[in-house]
Design a protein around this motif. Sequence first.
Motif, PDB file in Angstrom:
ATOM      1  N   LEU A  31      -2.527-101.908  12.454  1.00 30.92           N
ATOM      2  CA  LEU A  31      -3.495-101.118  13.203  1.00 30.92           C
ATOM      3  C   LEU A  31      -2.920 -99.747  13.555  1.00 30.92           C
ATOM      4  N   SER A  32      -3.796 -98.779  13.702  1.00 31.36           N
ATOM      5  CA  SER A  32      -3.378 -97.406  13.989  1.00 31.36           C
ATOM      6  C   SER A  32      -3.782 -97.002  15.400  1.00 31.36           C
ATOM      7  N   VAL A  33      -2.945 -96.141  15.989  1.00 30.81           N
ATOM      8  CA  VAL A  33      -3.212 -95.538  17.300  1.00 30.81           C
ATOM      9  C   VAL A  33      -3.564 -94.060  17.052  1.00 30.81           C
ATOM     10  N   PRO A  34      -4.691 -93.562  17.567  1.00 27.03           N
ATOM     11  CA  PRO A  34      -5.706 -94.232  18.397  1.00 27.03           C
ATOM     12  C   PRO A  34      -6.916 -94.723  17.600  1.00 27.03           C
ATOM     13  N   GLN A  35      -6.843 -94.623  16.254  1.00 25.47           N
ATOM     14  CA  GLN A  35      -8.040 -94.922  15.447  1.00 25.47           C
ATOM     15  C   GLN A  35      -8.568 -96.334  15.696  1.00 25.47           C
ATOM     16  N   ASP A  36      -7.654 -97.312  15.780  1.00 24.07           N
ATOM     17  CA  ASP A  36      -8.089 -98.692  16.003  1.00 24.07           C
ATOM     18  C   ASP A  36      -8.050 -99.063  17.486  1.00 24.07           C
ATOM     19  N   ILE A  37      -6.974 -98.730  18.151  1.00 22.64           N
ATOM     20  CA  ILE A  37      -6.834 -98.987  19.587  1.00 22.64           C
ATOM     21  C   ILE A  37      -6.094 -97.810  20.224  1.00 22.64           C
ATOM     22  N   ALA A  38      -6.677 -97.258  21.281  1.00 20.18           N
ATOM     23  CA  ALA A  38      -6.027 -96.180  22.021  1.00 20.18           C
ATOM     24  C   ALA A  38      -5.027 -96.780  23.015  1.00 20.18           C
ATOM     25  N   VAL A  39      -3.979 -96.023  23.300  1.00 22.65           N
ATOM     26  CA  VAL A  39      -2.956 -96.494  24.235  1.00 22.65           C
ATOM     27  C   VAL A  39      -2.599 -95.363  25.195  1.00 22.65           C
ATOM     28  N   ILE A  40      -2.521 -95.704  26.486  1.00 23.03           N
ATOM     29  CA  ILE A  40      -2.038 -94.755  27.479  1.00 23.03           C
ATOM     30  C   ILE A  40      -0.938 -95.438  28.284  1.00 23.03           C
ATOM     31  N   GLY A  41       0.123 -94.708  28.585  1.00 24.79           N
ATOM     32  CA  GLY A  41       1.264 -95.280  29.288  1.00 24.79           C
ATOM     33  C   GLY A  41       1.420 -94.748  30.699  1.00 24.79           C
ATOM     34  N   TYR A  42       2.612 -94.940  31.240  1.00 26.04           N
ATOM     35  CA  TYR A  42       2.899 -94.504  32.610  1.00 26.04           C
ATOM     36  C   TYR A  42       4.409 -94.272  32.729  1.00 26.04           C
ATOM     37  N   ASP A  43       4.808 -93.134  33.228  1.00 22.25           N
ATOM     38  CA  ASP A  43       6.179 -92.701  33.536  1.00 22.25           C
ATOM     39  C   ASP A  43       6.526 -91.389  32.857  1.00 22.25           C
ATOM     40  N   ASP A  44       6.033 -91.184  31.614  1.00 23.21           N
ATOM     41  CA  ASP A  44       6.383 -90.003  30.819  1.00 23.21           C
ATOM     42  C   ASP A  44       7.890 -89.923  30.584  1.00 23.21           C
ATOM     43  N   ILE A  45       8.452 -91.004  30.017  1.00 22.90           N
ATOM     44  CA  ILE A  45       9.856 -90.966  29.628  1.00 22.90           C
ATOM     45  C   ILE A  45      10.011 -89.985  28.467  1.00 22.90           C
ATOM     46  N   GLU A  46      11.221 -89.544  28.219  1.00 23.31           N
ATOM     47  CA  GLU A  46      11.454 -88.534  27.181  1.00 23.31           C
ATOM     48  C   GLU A  46      11.002 -89.021  25.813  1.00 23.31           C
ATOM     49  N   LEU A  47      11.165 -90.317  25.552  1.00 19.94           N
ATOM     50  CA  LEU A  47      10.783 -90.884  24.265  1.00 19.94           C
ATOM     51  C   LEU A  47       9.289 -90.738  23.987  1.00 19.94           C
ATOM     52  N   ALA A  48       8.466 -90.659  25.036  1.00 16.60           N
ATOM     53  CA  ALA A  48       7.009 -90.683  24.872  1.00 16.60           C
ATOM     54  C   ALA A  48       6.512 -89.558  23.963  1.00 16.60           C
ATOM     55  N   ARG A  49       7.127 -88.401  24.056  1.00 14.83           N
ATOM     56  CA  ARG A  49       6.642 -87.256  23.269  1.00 14.83           C
ATOM     57  C   ARG A  49       7.053 -87.348  21.804  1.00 14.83           C
ATOM     58  N   TYR A  50       8.002 -88.253  21.485  1.00 22.70           N
ATOM     59  CA  TYR A  50       8.486 -88.367  20.112  1.00 22.70           C
ATOM     60  C   TYR A  50       7.928 -89.585  19.392  1.00 22.70           C
ATOM     61  N   MET A  51       7.047 -90.336  20.034  1.00 21.39           N
ATOM     62  CA  MET A  51       6.402 -91.476  19.378  1.00 21.39           C
ATOM     63  C   MET A  51       5.348 -90.975  18.394  1.00 21.39           C
ATOM     64  N   THR A  52       4.881 -91.853  17.513  1.00 19.04           N
ATOM     65  CA  THR A  52       3.879 -91.470  16.518  1.00 19.04           C
ATOM     66  C   THR A  52       2.639 -92.335  16.692  1.00 19.04           C
ATOM     67  N   PRO A  53       1.528 -91.745  17.181  1.00 14.27           N
ATOM     68  CA  PRO A  53       1.421 -90.384  17.694  1.00 14.27           C
ATOM     69  C   PRO A  53       2.073 -90.266  19.082  1.00 14.27           C
ATOM     70  N   PRO A  54       2.349 -89.039  19.527  1.00 11.21           N
ATOM     71  CA  PRO A  54       2.918 -88.873  20.883  1.00 11.21           C
ATOM     72  C   PRO A  54       2.034 -89.543  21.929  1.00 11.21           C
ATOM     73  N   LEU A  55       2.693 -90.156  22.914  1.00 12.19           N
ATOM     74  CA  LEU A  55       2.003 -91.018  23.876  1.00 12.19           C
ATOM     75  C   LEU A  55       1.370 -90.222  25.013  1.00 12.19           C
ATOM     76  N   THR A  56       0.060 -90.411  25.200  1.00 12.47           N
ATOM     77  CA  THR A  56      -0.606 -89.936  26.414  1.00 12.47           C
ATOM     78  C   THR A  56      -0.136 -90.814  27.564  1.00 12.47           C
ATOM     79  N   THR A  57       0.210 -90.218  28.702  1.00 10.84           N
ATOM     80  CA  THR A  57       0.836 -91.007  29.758  1.00 10.84           C
ATOM     81  C   THR A  57       0.645 -90.346  31.116  1.00 10.84           C
ATOM     82  N   ILE A  58       1.038 -91.062  32.146  1.00 14.52           N
ATOM     83  CA  ILE A  58       1.035 -90.525  33.503  1.00 14.52           C
ATOM     84  C   ILE A  58       2.465 -90.101  33.831  1.00 14.52           C
ATOM     85  N   HIS A  59       2.612 -88.849  34.168  1.00 16.35           N
ATOM     86  CA  HIS A  59       3.945 -88.273  34.405  1.00 16.35           C
ATOM     87  C   HIS A  59       4.465 -88.606  35.794  1.00 16.35           C
TER      88      HIS A  59
END
Length: 333
Positions: free
Chosen positions: A262-290
């Motif tokens: 499955l693909s993000v966000p085409q199949d399932i969207a994902v949002i996180g929480y914390d905004d760790i440094e890794l979040a911006r380097y994920m594929t696709p970059p993670l939408t999150t709460i900073h």
Amino acid sequence: MATMKDVARLAGVSTSTVSHVINNNRFVSEAVREKITSAIAELNYAPSALARSLKLNQTRTIGMLLTASSNPFYSEVVRGVERSCYERGYSLILCNTEGDENRMNRSLETLLQKRVDGLLIMCTESHLPSADILNRYPSIPSVMMDWAPFEGSSDIIQDNSLLGGEMATRFLISRGYRRIACIAGPQDKTPARLRLEGFQLAMKSAGLPVPPSCVVSGDFEFKGGFNAMNQLLSLSPLPEAVFTCNDAMAVGGYHALFQAGLSVPQDIAVIGYDDIELARYMTPPLTTIHQPKDELGELAIDTLLHRLGEPGDSQQLLILTPELVERGSVGEI
């Protein structure tokens, strides 16, 4: 081992003059300064931090109790704490409790026996620090970081997790998602409970149902997110979007989605929480709460130093405001 008296004797000056040169806290003529510097070099004298701390009744050290884990959030917070200590002329002694109550209290006793000037505590809520130990050292202030409830006089710094959970869920709803699931954190932790409550409040306000099967508990770790996402992938129909209550679990969730083809966000969207440094380097970059991790460390140290200077002030509860960081893991329906 040479002492300050030995330096003073060789330089032909008083020990107080040697002290002024070492600490650079009073004018000393250049000629006398050179005599003392030469005597220090000849005797290979090294000032005693212990002696200085006994005289000044301060060690210029801060102790920190932390339940470390594979979650990068904690290391990023520690980095901010250590940098703030360095900038203010303090050293940091870090103790990892590994979630063990006995280890936590032994480390607490050790830090307080070493007469650290202040104490930062960022541990799991299932174990409270020993009140007996803390009461034996009433003059040493402490700050609880993102940890509540706590019965004591410590200052407390918290993330506004309720607001953050609402913000994340409302953002998904604003993008047209309706079947939204939540990977919650361990419910013995107040931030995890409040993030889940924020999710539920936002869904209720929008008139959207939350079937019990759409809320899965994780452990704030990578593997917990992986297992929880696999549990959600057994649902029919699948969720359109998932709010993971921290970024570490979002990383695990990404891997589960990848393995399922499955693909993000085409199949399932994902949002996180914390905004760790890794979040911006994920594929696709993670939408999150900073969460402002560097600012959290800086605020904790400054709160502690304020308490050292004003011990009689009333207990402080400081709440950090979360911010939405929009990246590529949430699309639009």
